[in-house]
Scaffold this active site. Structure first.
Site, short mmCIF file in Angstrom:
data_model
loop_
_atom_site.label_atom_id
_atom_site.label_comp_id
_atom_site.label_asym_id
_atom_site.label_seq_id
_atom_site.Cartn_x
_atom_site.Cartn_y
_atom_site.Cartn_z
N ASP A 76 30.28 39.64 32.69
CA ASP A 76 30.70 39.36 33.84
C ASP A 76 32.32 39.82 33.71
OD1 ASP A 76 31.24 38.88 36.56
OD2 ASP A 76 30.98 36.57 36.20
N HIS B 293 41.24 42.52 37.58
CA HIS B 293 41.99 41.87 38.65
C HIS B 293 43.30 42.54 38.51
CE1 HIS B 293 39.05 39.81 40.97
NE2 HIS B 293 38.59 39.41 39.95
ZN LIG Z 1 28.74 36.45 39.82
#
Ligand SMILES: [Zn+2]
Lengths: 319, 180, 434
Positions: free
Chosen positions: C304, C308
């Site tokens: 994951d 950012h």
């Molecule tokens: Zn997710």
């Protein structure tokens, strides 16, 4: 003391020192000349990301009575519309030479981030961050309780007293601050709220929780009853409301004359303001001789003077 | 010269003499109030008041004595560890138009007295302010002088003068120590 | 013709010591191999050889947020972390909900050549949860999409979820679900429990994940389709997946390295680097996840990886974006929490981070293959004794939002080979390729 961010950080002796200092500050406020030269040459910035005229005025009065220079800085922005970043604001304040920054913010943790972000040298005083903490509010509450209910207040704690806090605990920084501080000072704390307004994960908090005001009045010898402000939108949020209706809230949690009379004779009634008369507190209760709500405001200035003094005096020696 | 400079008897004699001088200087004690600077100036002020009451029977020692905490008026607040703020008590008879006698244990640079004068100004408007001190050790940094002195003790800047009083320390004495 | 490569005396799967000969992108000999004269020789004593790692859950941000990550920087981060394939999530701008976008992402990955980038298609148009996207077109495109996910948001409507599960059977695909009840998590900031109560941050209850996991398992059973649950984060979810597998429901599940290491206690710093979706949970949840990985209830580790831009993390907790970097730190974290603790062997790591994800992603014809003669040379060499301290500034990723800054990890990938091409070589091994 470098920052004042959370009452959880305060030891009992820290808390008593602040209250005792506040008592001396309060004494000076009864004189003809109320201004003290103590913080001459120091700059205090009131940094408000959230409107709160009363809190800002209280801090402003406290700083000015100690002869500090005060700069008011209102920053725009909210959780919805991002405004100037906390970091950029902090860098600006640093450039202005702020010795202390009083910060009010809609985001929980903003004061902590400001203090620990490495952007600022000055002391940070949390004037309310989101639904987290509002330490000076609980200090002024403790100060008020001690003054009314402890025979010789100076140097004393609140051992043996029971304080009930009624209302929206889930969203209340006042409740969070008070639970820790009052417990640290030896008081028993009882939270009174519907289960929808009690945080999940409250078990470790050093307090009892009951679900109706009547139960609290029956089961405890309440010395101080603190009514929290209710946000009407929490009840009218349609499918997300925490409570069926304002009327039902008032019926179960409102302080009216009848409930007031069932409290012990010496018990005091408190409210952090601004009040919703007729919702969490009736006019009769708010205006009764047992209400110390107006006095809380005056004590707020003394407590904030004490906090500013303790943060700023000695700061060079501490570095 | 280090060691005990004044013993209990010396301290007592000095206070008695100062009490007489205060009465003499002010043509009696009718308008006199005493304000002790905590911590050790305060018990000394109480003792002076007792002695004045012995000389002037009309003098109400209790009502004419107060405490003057000068912490919030110091000019060195930020350079020293945070000081606890003490209690200020205005004498019951008030200080407006009175002769305020400040009482301190050691008179040194004059900065404490400067702060005390500022503090007094915020409390009211005395007719006159006088200064009584048990020890004057010199090294003034401001143009301030004492009106009543128990003993002048020449010192080096590095030396320390410790005044010990019965009420706080369990004995009356003035001790001169070598600086560290 | 590139030079042959001999990986000398590596510990295959952490079990047996052998050498590997790589010629023309293929493993041509295993064991006591003859070293050709012109060969590059990698002395691999003490290194563990694994099949190249396959990430089933990566956000590369291109197209749309190239200020946070690009396919190129993300591919470089992947190669450094030991990955030879990543599955790029669909929540880009434009969303990967058409054949055009997925082909573009796939081709760009091939062009860069640092790892295979397999696009994951959106389940619904624009991730809006309203209309199924043209999954068939994506499946038959050059990108050959087999996994579909609205990751970032949950496929919340039970009817849409049912239709998606049924529809992907057409091309033997699977729906990859980000399990999050949207109503229960409105405004939620962190795990709902003792820490959120104290910090005054809006709570994200475990049930918000578990109820969706349970619903989707039952739907998958009902329609006889495959569901893959992303980033399992709670002990309750583990129980539900275990139950579903006992019933022979076709459910697979992943855990992220951060949910296996970090807890909600991190939020006490109010540092948004620890803000992630689903949120970091309690130590009891971490323990349950580790157990579930060890006993096979959880099938795979996926990163994951969520880059950012700094302005989305350098702000108040409540304003910050969810997500953290993971590609370059995953192997080290997994060694720390699973291998060094004795919960798993390197053989298990090969299954968890390469073979099983390749199978779920249906790229197991090319990835997650055995380290054996005739197989494509997708290989990761791990030095389990090369402890290193994570420094955000040193990462290959364009973004800096790692939660592990300043933390020491016990080991790392020191070389990565994609079809025989070294895509990452640690400075300690560079000499061999000079
Ligand atoms: Zn997710």
């Amino acid at each position: 003391m470098r920052h004042l961010l959370s009452t959880k950080d305060l030891t009992k002796s820290d808390a008593i020192l602040i209250l005792d200092t506040a008592a001396q500050m309060a004494a000076t406020q009864e004189r003809e000349v109320r201004k003290l030269p103590t913080l001459r040459g120091k700059t205090v910035v009131n940094l408000f990301f959230e409107d709160s005229t009363r809190t800002r005025i209280s801090f402003e009065a406290a700083a000015k009575r100690l002869s500090a220079d005060v700069i008011n800085f209102s920053a725009k922005g909210s959780s919805v519309s991002k405004g100037e970043s906390l970091k950029d604001t902090a860098l600006t304040l640093q450039a202005m030479g702020a010795d202390a920054v009083v910060v009010r913010h809609w985001a929980s943790g903003a004061a902590y981030q400001l203090a620990h972000g490495g952007w600022l040298h000055g002391s940070v005083l949390n004037a309310g961050d989101g639904t987290h903490q509002h330490p000076t509010q609980s200090l002024l509450d403790a100060f008020t309780i001690r003054k009314h209910l402890v025979t010789s207040p100076l140097g004393a704690d609140l051992n043996g007293l029971t304080v009930a806090i009624v209302g929206d605990v889930l969203h209340s920084r006042v409740a969070r601050s008070n639970v820790h501080l009052l417990h640290t000072l030896g008081a028993k704390v009882v939270l009174v709220a519907p289960a929808t307004l009690v945080p999940v994960g409250i078990d470790p908090w050093p307090c009892d929780v009951v679900h109706t005001l009547d139960e609290a009045i029956e089961s405890y010898d309440i010395d101080a009853l603190m009514m929290l402000r209710v946000q009407r939108e929490r009840m009218t949020g349609g499918g997300s409301a925490f409570f069926p209706s304002p009327a039902e809230y008032t019926r179960i949690y409102g302080l009216d004359g009848d409930r007031l009379r069932r409290l012990p004779d010496h018990a005091i009634v408190m409210h952090p303001g601004p009040m919703n008369r007729g919702l969490e507190i009736s006019a009769e209760a708010a205006d009764s001789p047992r209400s110390v709500i107006v006095e809380q405001v005056a004590n707020g200035v003394a407590v904030r003077m004490a906090a500013l003094y303790l943060l700023l005096a000695g700061e060079e020696a501490a570095q | 010269m280090t060691g005990t400079i004044m013993g209990a008897a010396d301290v007592s004699r000095a206070l008695t003499r100062i009490a007489h001088e205060i009465v003499e200087r002010n043509d009696g004690a009718a308008d006199v109030v005493l304000m002790g600077i905590p911590s050790r100036g305060l018990p000394l002020a109480h003792r002076l008041a007792q002695r004045i009451a012995e000389i002037e029977p009309g003098f109400d020692a209790e009502a004419a004595t107060g405490a003057l905490d000068i912490t919030m008026y110091r000019d060195d607040l930020f350079k020293n560890p945070t000081r606890t703020i003490g209690t200020t008590t205005v004498p019951a008879v008030g200080i407006d138009d009175a002769v305020v006698v400040l009482v301190d244990d050691v008179f040194h640079t004059g900065r404490t007295i400067r702060a005390a004068l500022d503090a007094i100004r915020d409390l009211g408007r005395p007719r006159a302010v006088q200064l009584a001190t048990l020890v004057d050790r010199g090294h003034r940094e401001l143009p301030i002088r004492a009106d009543f002195v128990g003993k002048n003790i020449p010192t080096a800047r590095s030396e320390r003068v410790d005044v010990r009083v019965e009420e706080i320390d369990g004995e009356d004495a003035v001790v001169l120590r070598k600086g560290e | 013709m590139s030079r042959p490569i001999v990986i000398k005396n590596a510990s295959l799967y952490g079990d047996t010591t052998a050498s590997l000969l790589i010629e023309d992108g293929v493993i041509t000999a295993v064991g006591d191999v003859e070293t050709p004269d012109d060969a590059v020789v990698v002395e691999a004593d003490g290194l563990v050889a694994l099949p190249g790692l396959v990430d089933l859950h990566t956000h590369l941000r291109e197209p749309g947020r190239e200020d946070a990550e690009t396919i190129e920087t993300g591919s470089r981060a992947a190669a450094r972390g030991g990955w030879t394939a990543v599955h790029a999530m669909a929540n880009t701008n434009p969303v990967a909900d058409t054949a055009g976008v997925v082909e573009q992402v796939y081709s760009r990955g091939q062009e860069i050549g640092l790892c295979d980038v397999f696009p994951v298609g959106a389940v619904t148009v624009g991730l809006k949860g309203e209309h199924l996207s043209e999954m068939g077109a994506m499946a038959s495109s050059k990108a050959r999409v087999r996994l579909f996910s609205d990751d970032g948001v949950c496929v919340y409507d039970p009817v849409i979820m049912r239709r998606a599960l049924e529809y992907v059977k057409t091309f033997d695909g699977a729906v990859v679900q980000h399990a999050q009840d949207l109503r229960l998590t409105e405004g939620a900031q962190m795990h709902e429990g003792e820490v959120s109560a104290e910090l005054g941050l809006a709570g994200w209850p475990a049930v918000a994940e578990e109820s969706i996991v349970a619903r989707d398992a039952l739907l998958a059973e009902h329609v006889g389709s495959r569901v893959h649950v992303q980033h399992l984060s709670t002990a309750g979810s583990v129980e539900i997946v275990r139950w579903a597998k006992d019933r022979a429901i076709q459910v697979t599940a992943e855990a992220t390295p951060h949910h296996l290491l970090l807890t909600d206690e991190s939020a006490r710093t109010y540092d948004p680097l620890f803000k992630v979706n689903p949120p970091l949970r309690t130590q009891a949840d971490v323990d349950a996840l580790r157990q579930a990985v060890a006993d096979g209830t959880i099938d795979i580790i996926a990163t994951d990886h969520a880059p950012h831009a700094s302005e989305d993390k350098d702000c108040e907790w409540a304003s910050a974006s969810f997500g953290m970097l993971g590609l370059e730190t995953a192997l080290g974290v997994i060694q720390k929490v699973l291998v060094d603790t004795g919960a798993c062997t390197w053989r298990d790591v090969a299954r968890l981070m390469s073979e099983a994800p390749a199978r779920i992603g249906q790229v197991d014809d090319r990835h997650g293959r055995p380290l054996a003669e005739g197989e494509p040379a997708n290989i990761t060499l791990v030095d389990p004794n090369a402890a290193w301290t994570v420094e955000a500034d040193q990462l290959a990723s364009r973004a800096r939002n790692t939660p592990y800054g300043g933390i020491e990890l016990p080991g790392r990938a020191v070389a990565t080979f994609l079809r025989g091409v070294p895509t990452h070589v640690d400075p300690t091994l560079e000499g061999a390729f000079a």
